[in-house]
Write an enzyme that holds these catalytic residues in place. Structure first.
Site, PDB file in Angstrom:
ATOM      1  N   MET A 223      -6.262   4.020  -0.473  1.00 57.62           N
ATOM      2  CA  MET A 223      -6.271   3.130   0.688  1.00 57.62           C
ATOM      3  C   MET A 223      -7.363   3.483   1.682  1.00 57.62           C
ATOM      4  O   MET A 223      -7.731   2.654   2.527  1.00 57.62           O
ATOM      5  CB  MET A 223      -4.905   3.171   1.384  1.00 57.62           C
ATOM      6  CG  MET A 223      -4.518   4.519   1.933  1.00 57.62           C
ATOM      7  SD  MET A 223      -2.815   4.512   2.566  1.00 57.62           S
ATOM      8  CE  MET A 223      -2.600   6.256   2.983  1.00 57.62           C
TER       9      MET A 223
ATOM     10  N   LYS B 129       4.574   0.307   4.419  1.00 52.34           N
ATOM     11  CA  LYS B 129       5.965   0.711   4.625  1.00 52.34           C
ATOM     12  C   LYS B 129       6.059   2.223   4.752  1.00 52.34           C
ATOM     13  O   LYS B 129       5.878   2.957   3.792  1.00 52.34           O
ATOM     14  CB  LYS B 129       6.839   0.211   3.462  1.00 52.34           C
ATOM     15  CG  LYS B 129       8.274   0.691   3.478  1.00 52.34           C
ATOM     16  CD  LYS B 129       9.067   0.099   2.330  1.00 52.34           C
ATOM     17  CE  LYS B 129       8.493   0.447   0.974  1.00 52.34           C
ATOM     18  NZ  LYS B 129       8.620   1.902   0.675  1.00 52.34           N
TER      19      LYS B 129
ATOM     20  N   HIS C  84       2.883   6.645   9.802  1.00 54.58           N
ATOM     21  CA  HIS C  84       3.380   7.820  10.531  1.00 54.58           C
ATOM     22  C   HIS C  84       2.985   9.129   9.849  1.00 54.58           C
ATOM     23  O   HIS C  84       3.143  10.201  10.426  1.00 54.58           O
ATOM     24  CB  HIS C  84       4.897   7.732  10.744  1.00 54.58           C
ATOM     25  CG  HIS C  84       5.722   8.007   9.536  1.00 54.58           C
ATOM     26  ND1 HIS C  84       7.047   8.342   9.604  1.00 54.58           N
ATOM     27  CD2 HIS C  84       5.432   7.992   8.201  1.00 54.58           C
ATOM     28  CE1 HIS C  84       7.532   8.524   8.390  1.00 54.58           C
ATOM     29  NE2 HIS C  84       6.580   8.318   7.533  1.00 54.58           N
TER      30      HIS C  84
ATOM     31  N   VAL D 189       0.844  -1.197   0.000  1.00 55.10           N
ATOM     32  CA  VAL D 189       0.000   0.000   0.000  1.00 55.10           C
ATOM     33  C   VAL D 189       0.882   1.250   0.000  1.00 55.10           C
ATOM     34  O   VAL D 189       1.759   1.400   0.851  1.00 55.10           O
ATOM     35  CB  VAL D 189      -0.933   0.009   1.221  1.00 55.10           C
ATOM     36  CG1 VAL D 189      -1.736   1.313   1.270  1.00 55.10           C
ATOM     37  CG2 VAL D 189      -1.875  -1.186   1.178  1.00 55.10           C
ATOM     38  N   GLY D 190       0.633   2.143  -0.967  1.00 52.91           N
ATOM     39  CA  GLY D 190       1.465   3.333  -1.080  1.00 52.91           C
ATOM     40  C   GLY D 190       2.881   2.970  -1.478  1.00 52.91           C
ATOM     41  O   GLY D 190       3.842   3.623  -1.056  1.00 52.91           O
ATOM     42  N   GLY D 191       3.009   1.940  -2.319  1.00 51.47           N
ATOM     43  CA  GLY D 191       4.313   1.389  -2.674  1.00 51.47           C
ATOM     44  C   GLY D 191       5.065   2.137  -3.744  1.00 51.47           C
ATOM     45  O   GLY D 191       6.080   1.625  -4.250  1.00 51.47           O
ATOM     46  N   GLY D 192       4.605   3.327  -4.124  1.00 52.31           N
ATOM     47  CA  GLY D 192       5.322   4.138  -5.103  1.00 52.31           C
ATOM     48  C   GLY D 192       5.482   3.448  -6.445  1.00 52.31           C
ATOM     49  O   GLY D 192       4.520   2.908  -6.989  1.00 52.31           O
TER      50      GLY D 192
END
EC number: 2.1.1.150
Length: 355
Positions: free
Chosen positions: A244, A257, A261, A199-202
């Site tokens: 997401m 990953k 944060h 998720v948000g893996g570029g």
């Protein structure tokens, strides 16, 4: 003279040292910026051996009158751990020379593990200006430092400025290389996992590393449509445009990953709830790579780094770094029942969360 609560001179002087260290602390970033801009790590690397001050001055072609200042800068950077001072023989004369350390080797251009893009991104000319607005930020409800200093969020700024966006993405990619090196030693995390969503893996740097290690695993990179629209799928790697906060593709495992944060507890709960919907209640798991603040177990300097990262996330994007008890509360509120924390890199942990 006003009393100092009965403190002795030694304690008062220690307080003065702490204040002066903080006063001059901004020079850490500026001296780092100086030796990156001059390309000193590359100069020493290309020199093939430790370099003496006269040799460095000759390559840099700086005035002789700057020799004392350059030497002071190099000595301080050596004290901070960016160089090692060794003895070298020059024309039968023993002289002091500078050798690269593990930290400065990470700033050599073209190396397999190069964090230069990260440094260039966050040592930009506007960064000190943004941080000078901390007092104003304190009194502005829910606004970030970017909001109060330049009138826009970081994400909006990146969307409007392609060059800055590339710099930011290159920085994140360089950091991913470090995490990928750590993940190569964590094969146990992915054993038995037949499918995974990053998720948000570029652009898929981490997913490709995992695919190489587990060629039979089906990997999906979930990213914003504009990020993945021109990326080509491969045998076991697929790119999916999505959000997401809306839904996450079904898989045995979901990888987050350095994602959580960036977000508040409320937003993280929503992301984790969607992760839980995506995985099986039997054998599924969510894998979080993030900071876990632990003052009781970490070295003092490492705890300091984690606190600085927490300040950065809170001030720049309304995010946060979390302690284990904060992570646990978040996992339970999102409907998970257990978790396991393992060390990953010097400052990052790997957290497996089970439904």
């Amino acid at each position: 003279m006003a009393p100092n609560n009965g403190r002795g001179a030694s304690e008062i002087f220690q307080g003065q040292v702490l204040l002066y260290k903080s006063l001059y602390g901004h020079m850490d970033a500026m001296t780092l910026k100086w030796f990156i801009e001059l390309g000193i790590p590359d100069i020493i690397h290309n020199h093939g051996q430790p370099i003496t001050l006269p040799e460095l001055m000759s390559v840099l072609q700086v005035p002789h009158t700057k020799a004392s200042g350059v030497q002071s800068l190099m000595c301080y950077l050596a004290h901070k751990g960016f160089f090692e001072i060794v003895r070298a023989h020059d024309k039968a004369e023993e002289k002091q020379a500078y050798a690269l350390t593990a930290a400065s080797e990470l700033l050599v251009k073209g190396s397999d593990l190069c964090l230069l893009p990260m440094m260039e991104c966050f040592l930009g000319p506007d960064f000190s200006t943004i941080w000078s607005q901390l007092k104003k930020w304190t009194y502005e409800d829910n606004l970030t430092l970017y909001d109060v200093s330049i009138g826009t969020t970081l994400w909006e700024l990146l969307d409007k400025n392609p060059a800055r966006n590339k710099l930011f993405n290159d920085a994140m990619a360089s950091d991913s290389q470090m995490m990928n090196m750590a993940l190569r030693g964590c094969n146990w995390v992915f054993e038995g996992v037949e499918s995974m969503v990053d998720v948000g893996g570029g652009t898929g740097i981490t997913a490709k590393t995992i695919c190489e290690a587990f060629p039979n695993m089906k990997c999906i990179v979930l990213e914003l449509p504009r990020v993945v629209e021109n990326l080509a799928d491969s045998n076991n790697l697929t790119y999916v445009g999505g959000d997401m906060f809306i839904s996450i593709p079904k898989a045995d495992a979901v990888l987050l990953k350095w994602i959580l944060h960036n977000w508040s507890d409320k937003d993280c709960k929503k992301i984790l709830e969607n992760c839980k919907k995506a995985i099986s209640d039997k054998g599924g798991k969510v894998i979080v790579i993030d900071v876990v603040i632990n003052e009781n177990e970490d070295e003092h300097e490492l705890t300091g780094l984690k606190h600085l990262m927490d300040i950065t996330m809170a001030c720049l994007i309304n995010g946060k770094e979390r302690r284990e008890e904060e992570w646990k509360k978040l996992f339970l509120e999102a409907g998970f029942h257990s978790y396991k924390i393992s060390s990953l890199t010097g400052h990052l942990s790997l957290i497996e969360i089970f439904p």
